[in-house]
Design a protein around this motif. Structure first.
Motif, short mmCIF file in Angstrom:
data_model
loop_
_atom_site.label_atom_id
_atom_site.label_comp_id
_atom_site.label_asym_id
_atom_site.label_seq_id
_atom_site.Cartn_x
_atom_site.Cartn_y
_atom_site.Cartn_z
N ASP A 1 0.88 -1.17 0.00
CA ASP A 1 0.00 0.00 0.00
C ASP A 1 0.92 1.21 0.00
O ASP A 1 1.40 1.63 1.05
CB ASP A 1 -0.91 -0.02 1.23
CG ASP A 1 -1.81 1.19 1.32
OD1 ASP A 1 -1.74 2.07 0.46
OD2 ASP A 1 -2.61 1.25 2.27
N PRO A 2 1.20 1.78 -1.18
CA PRO A 2 2.22 2.83 -1.25
C PRO A 2 1.96 4.01 -0.32
O PRO A 2 2.88 4.51 0.31
CB PRO A 2 2.20 3.27 -2.71
CG PRO A 2 1.40 2.29 -3.45
CD PRO A 2 0.61 1.49 -2.48
N ARG A 3 0.72 4.45 -0.24
CA ARG A 3 0.41 5.60 0.61
C ARG A 3 0.73 5.28 2.07
O ARG A 3 1.40 6.06 2.75
CB ARG A 3 -1.06 6.01 0.45
CG ARG A 3 -1.38 6.57 -0.92
CD ARG A 3 -2.87 6.74 -1.13
NE ARG A 3 -3.48 7.62 -0.17
CZ ARG A 3 -3.63 8.94 -0.33
NH1 ARG A 3 -3.20 9.52 -1.43
NH2 ARG A 3 -4.20 9.67 0.62
N GLY B 1 9.74 9.39 -7.20
CA GLY B 1 8.55 9.56 -8.02
C GLY B 1 7.31 8.89 -7.46
O GLY B 1 6.19 9.28 -7.78
N VAL B 2 7.50 7.88 -6.61
CA VAL B 2 6.34 7.19 -6.03
C VAL B 2 5.52 8.16 -5.18
O VAL B 2 4.29 8.19 -5.27
CB VAL B 2 6.79 5.96 -5.19
CG1 VAL B 2 5.62 5.36 -4.43
CG2 VAL B 2 7.43 4.92 -6.09
N LEU B 3 6.18 8.98 -4.41
CA LEU B 3 5.48 9.95 -3.58
C LEU B 3 4.71 10.93 -4.46
O LEU B 3 3.53 11.20 -4.23
CB LEU B 3 6.46 10.70 -2.67
CG LEU B 3 5.82 11.59 -1.62
CD1 LEU B 3 6.63 11.54 -0.33
CD2 LEU B 3 5.71 13.02 -2.08
N HIS B 4 5.35 11.40 -5.50
CA HIS B 4 4.72 12.40 -6.37
C HIS B 4 3.67 11.80 -7.29
O HIS B 4 2.84 12.52 -7.83
CB HIS B 4 5.79 13.18 -7.13
CG HIS B 4 6.62 14.00 -6.19
ND1 HIS B 4 6.15 15.12 -5.56
CD2 HIS B 4 7.89 13.81 -5.72
CE1 HIS B 4 7.08 15.61 -4.77
NE2 HIS B 4 8.15 14.83 -4.84
N ARG B 5 3.67 10.49 -7.43
CA ARG B 5 2.62 9.83 -8.20
C ARG B 5 1.32 9.77 -7.39
O ARG B 5 0.23 9.77 -7.95
CB ARG B 5 3.06 8.41 -8.57
CG ARG B 5 2.15 7.73 -9.57
CD ARG B 5 2.70 6.39 -10.07
NE ARG B 5 4.12 6.45 -10.39
CZ ARG B 5 5.05 5.63 -9.86
NH1 ARG B 5 4.70 4.70 -9.00
NH2 ARG B 5 6.31 5.74 -10.20
N HIS B 6 1.44 9.75 -6.08
CA HIS B 6 0.26 9.60 -5.22
C HIS B 6 -0.19 10.91 -4.58
O HIS B 6 -1.30 10.99 -4.05
CB HIS B 6 0.53 8.56 -4.13
CG HIS B 6 0.67 7.18 -4.69
ND1 HIS B 6 -0.41 6.39 -4.98
CD2 HIS B 6 1.78 6.48 -5.06
CE1 HIS B 6 0.01 5.25 -5.48
NE2 HIS B 6 1.33 5.27 -5.54
N PHE B 7 0.66 11.94 -4.60
CA PHE B 7 0.36 13.21 -3.95
C PHE B 7 0.80 14.36 -4.87
O PHE B 7 1.83 14.26 -5.53
CB PHE B 7 1.08 13.32 -2.61
CG PHE B 7 0.73 12.20 -1.67
CD1 PHE B 7 -0.40 12.27 -0.87
CD2 PHE B 7 1.52 11.07 -1.59
CE1 PHE B 7 -0.74 11.23 -0.02
CE2 PHE B 7 1.20 10.02 -0.75
CZ PHE B 7 0.06 10.10 0.04
N ALA B 8 0.03 15.45 -4.86
CA ALA B 8 0.32 16.59 -5.74
C ALA B 8 1.69 17.20 -5.44
O ALA B 8 2.42 17.57 -6.34
CB ALA B 8 -0.77 17.66 -5.60
#
Length: 195
Positions: A9-11, A44-51
């Motif tokens: 669960d990436p988030r 990039g994973v963080l920025h894929r899920h959050f603005a």
């Protein structure tokens, strides 16, 4: 993290990593790079899920506020059982032994985060404000059962308990206050409200 390896669960994995960084190194060390490094994934994973990073931090705080909601339901269910002092001591210890103290420091240190939280409808200092409501609701339920004096000002008692609990746990460098300290404060604060 290598390309093609799925994250559970990436988030939640990013939130857990942020908590570890926050608890270990403090709010100033909390950067997107520190979080993704701790989580073992690409930035990039963080920025894929959050603005952006402030959006990530706002979601982190909102998730931790939701935890207070779960604690609140459990505490309210405890009304009428055990001792009032014991229930309050356990609730404050559970609240402040978690990441709550670190989240307060994070919110205070970041203007952009506070603005995002206001946009989300949160007022006051998130986590502490919700914890004060939790304690006041519990004390109100105990007052209805006659275990707190009818004339007790549960809102003021709650604010006093939250402020005192925060002071006991803040600045302790990750170690809890001395044994019995939380109970002593709770006993002192509610002494006049017990029938």
């Amino acid at each position: 993290m290598p390309t093609g390896v799925a994250m559970r669960d990436p988030r939640e994995q990013l939130f857990d990593a942020a908590e570890r960084v926050l608890l270990r190194d403090g709010p100033n060390a909390l950067t997107s790079r520190a979080v993704t490094t701790e989580a073992g994934c690409a930035k990039g994973v963080l920025h894929r899920h959050f603005a952006d990073f402030d959006a990530f931090l706002a979601e982190l705080v909102l998730a931790r506020v939701a935890r207070v909601g779960a604690q609140s339901a459990a505490l309210r269910e405890a009304a009428g059982s055990g001792s009032v002092v014991g229930n309050l001591t356990a609730a404050l210890t559970g609240l402040f032994e978690s990441v709550a103290v670190a989240v307060v420091g994070l919110v205070i240190s970041r203007d952009g985060l506070r603005a995002r939280l206001r946009q989300a409808g949160l007022t006051g200092i998130p986590v502490l404000a919700q914890a004060a409501v939790m304690i006041a609701d519990y004390l109100g339920a105990e007052r209805e059962r006659g275990r707190i004096a009818a004339e007790a000002d549960v809102d003021t008692l709650a604010l006093t308990l939250i402020g005192s609990g925060h002071l006991l746990f803040a600045g302790t460098e990750g170690s809890p206050p001395p044994d019995g300290a939380v109970r002593t404060v709770v006993e002192s604060v509610v002494a006049g409200a017990l029938p």
